[in-house]
Design an enzyme around this catalytic site. Structure first.
Site, mmCIF file in Angstrom:
data_model
loop_
_atom_site.group_PDB
_atom_site.id
_atom_site.type_symbol
_atom_site.label_atom_id
_atom_site.label_comp_id
_atom_site.label_asym_id
_atom_site.label_seq_id
_atom_site.Cartn_x
_atom_site.Cartn_y
_atom_site.Cartn_z
ATOM 1 N N LYS A 184 -13.461 -3.496 -5.172
ATOM 2 C CA LYS A 184 -13.946 -3.051 -6.476
ATOM 3 C C LYS A 184 -14.728 -1.575 -6.480
ATOM 4 O O LYS A 184 -14.463 -0.636 -5.787
ATOM 5 C CB LYS A 184 -14.626 -4.083 -7.500
ATOM 6 C CG LYS A 184 -13.701 -5.203 -7.402
ATOM 7 C CD LYS A 184 -12.222 -5.296 -7.806
ATOM 8 C CE LYS A 184 -11.542 -6.481 -7.948
ATOM 9 N NZ LYS A 184 -10.465 -6.918 -7.553
ATOM 10 N N ASP B 219 -21.972 -14.026 -7.098
ATOM 11 C CA ASP B 219 -20.754 -13.058 -6.828
ATOM 12 C C ASP B 219 -21.570 -11.815 -7.875
ATOM 13 O O ASP B 219 -21.605 -11.931 -9.088
ATOM 14 C CB ASP B 219 -19.720 -13.395 -7.579
ATOM 15 C CG ASP B 219 -18.649 -12.435 -7.192
ATOM 16 O OD1 ASP B 219 -18.811 -11.242 -7.361
ATOM 17 O OD2 ASP B 219 -17.279 -13.050 -7.186
ATOM 18 N N TYR C 23 -14.201 -15.328 -12.412
ATOM 19 C CA TYR C 23 -13.195 -14.687 -11.605
ATOM 20 C C TYR C 23 -12.135 -15.871 -11.505
ATOM 21 O O TYR C 23 -12.277 -16.955 -10.833
ATOM 22 C CB TYR C 23 -13.512 -13.928 -10.415
ATOM 23 C CG TYR C 23 -12.299 -13.351 -9.743
ATOM 24 C CD1 TYR C 23 -11.356 -12.677 -10.581
ATOM 25 C CD2 TYR C 23 -12.163 -13.818 -8.448
ATOM 26 C CE1 TYR C 23 -10.060 -12.295 -9.790
ATOM 27 C CE2 TYR C 23 -10.879 -13.609 -7.876
ATOM 28 C CZ TYR C 23 -10.055 -12.862 -8.421
ATOM 29 O OH TYR C 23 -8.852 -12.348 -7.685
ATOM 30 N N ARG D 108 -11.985 -9.533 16.908
ATOM 31 C CA ARG D 108 -12.451 -10.692 15.962
ATOM 32 C C ARG D 108 -13.718 -10.939 15.576
ATOM 33 O O ARG D 108 -14.352 -11.603 14.595
ATOM 34 C CB ARG D 108 -11.506 -11.712 16.008
ATOM 35 C CG ARG D 108 -11.597 -12.972 14.925
ATOM 36 C CD ARG D 108 -10.535 -13.924 14.865
ATOM 37 N NE ARG D 108 -9.818 -14.082 16.103
ATOM 38 C CZ ARG D 108 -10.510 -14.746 17.297
ATOM 39 N NH1 ARG D 108 -11.587 -15.491 17.070
ATOM 40 N NH2 ARG D 108 -9.641 -15.175 18.184
#
Ligand code: PLP
Length: 395
Positions: A215, A190, A118, A63
């Site tokens: 994407k 973004d 978004y 992690r």
């Protein structure tokens, strides 16, 4: 990036800095030693051998750091131009990356953010505001004066998306970033729709860039992943700590798949961008189409800005049909398409189409009949033929 891991310079033996098209292929590879693999290995281990106090960059637990994230992060950091002090961090999804950046805002802090962007980012911002965790002022990011006036009283975070999903609005990134910094805000962009090959927000004045790696960066609709990149060592440390303590880490296989997809990014960005621009041009002339949004079009409000701050206009465009007040014509058009797949998401090799207002959380600024088209790698003539028969079939 593991804490303390140096980034590649992005320059080969010639000393000539690599172009982005070379970086996506050549960066993030294992050292060239005899018998070494050409590709970074997939490391499936939740823990690493060690004894005593871990030193800087040491592996302990997956992690905290993982060899399968680091090559991807190296490539992204190089593409974004973070420099040696900064870097990129992969997250479990684009939304995990968005959440990490929004978590930089102190309790009750001020955020200026797009009202049209978004849908899930807007939903999260609305939630933060409703819960009293932040005070969010929503603005039209294409209206620089509105952004500046919202920042006037000072702010902790300026959240930008450019081009926006799905209206393809282009914010004046240098002007907005300067205003944000002047107001004392961290400026985050973004840049999912553009990718670092088309737009580099850090060079335009942003502090942090965020991506849905799901994407175009991954490019094959087979992985969910996110990333942040920054040149600021202190911000990088905070975001890295956030990822470690909140646990929104990418799986090693997802990171490996994303890097595999990223290797062809330059070709895909070029081809899908050209297809989007060509389809936008043809759609704009079709009598059934009322409006086309793509910054490549001289008629698009973002055209000049895109020319100034982007290298291309991206692979996504939106259209609205004439007389489609309630979206019924758009829905019928989608039903008549055979090659375009009706599905959410974007940036994959296959072309997708979606009426965005079918989602309950889509901002009301998105017209009911707006169709978002994500151009893939199919032949542009086949894509056009499918669109044309569907448009003509509704006449
Ligand atoms: C602009 C933008 N940002 C963030 C996200 C969220 O990314 P993810 O779906 O990988 O969580 C998306 C997803 O569509 C997006 O389009």
């Amino acid at each position: 990036m593991a804490d303390g891991t140096p980034h590649p310079t992005g320059a080969g033996a010639s000393g000539r800095p690599w172009s982005p098209a070379t970086t996506v292929v050549a960066a993030g590879r294992p050292p060239r030693t005899p018998d070494a693999p050409v590709n970074p290995p997939l490391v499936l281990s939740s823990t690493f051998v060690g004894a005593g106090k871990p030193g800087p960059g040491a592996r302990t637990y997956a992690r905290s750091s993982n060899a399968s994230w680091e090559p991807l992060e190296e490539v992204l950091a190089t593409l974004e131009g973070t420099g040696e002090d900064g870097g990129a961090l992969a997250f479990a999804s684009g939304m995990a990356a968005v959440s990490a950046v929004l978590a930089l805002v102190p309790l009750g802090g001020r955020v200026v953010a797009p009202r049209s962007a978004y849908n899930t980012s807007v939903e999260l911002l609305e939630q933060l505001d409703a819960d009293g965790r932040a005070r969010v002022t929503f603005v039209d990011v294409a209206d620089t004066a509105e952004v500046e006036s919202a920042l006037a009283g000072g702010a902790d975070l300026l959240w930008l998306e450019s081009p926006t999903n799905p209206l393809l609005e282009v914010a004046d990134l240098p002007a907005c970033a300067a205003a944000g910094r002047g107001a004392g805000a961290v400026v985050a962009v973004d840049g999912t729709f553009a990718t670092p090959l088309v737009q580099q927000p850090l060079a335009l004045g942003a502090d942090v860039v965020v991506h849905s790696v799901t994407k175009l960066l991954s490019g094959h609709s087979d992985v969910l992943l996110g990333a942040v990149a920054t040149s600021d060592a202190a911000l990088l440390q905070r975001l890295s700590t956030h990822r470690r303590v909140h646990g929104a880490i990418p799986g090693p296989f997802e990171a490996w798949l994303a890097l595999r997809g990223l290797r062809t990014l330059a070709l895909r960005v070029e081809r899908t961008g050209a297809t989007a621009a060509e389809l936008a041009r043809r759609l704009e002339r079709h009598p059934a189409v009322g409006r086309v949004r793509h910054p490549s079009l001289p008629s698009d409000p973002g055209h000049e800005r895109a020319r100034a701050q982007m290298r291309g206009a991206g692979s996504v465009l939106s259209l609205e049909l004439v007389g489609d007040d309630d979206g019924a014509l758009a829905a019928a058009l989608v039903d008549r398409l055979g090659l375009w797949t009706p599905a959410t998401s974007l940036g994959g090799v296959e072309s997708l189409v979606e009426r965005r207002r079918r989602h309950a959380n889509e901002p009301p600024t998105t017209p009911l009949g707006l169709l978002r088209l994500s151009c893939g790698l199919e032949d542009v003539e086949d894509l056009w033929a499918d669109l044309e028969q569907a448009l003509d079939g509704g006449a």
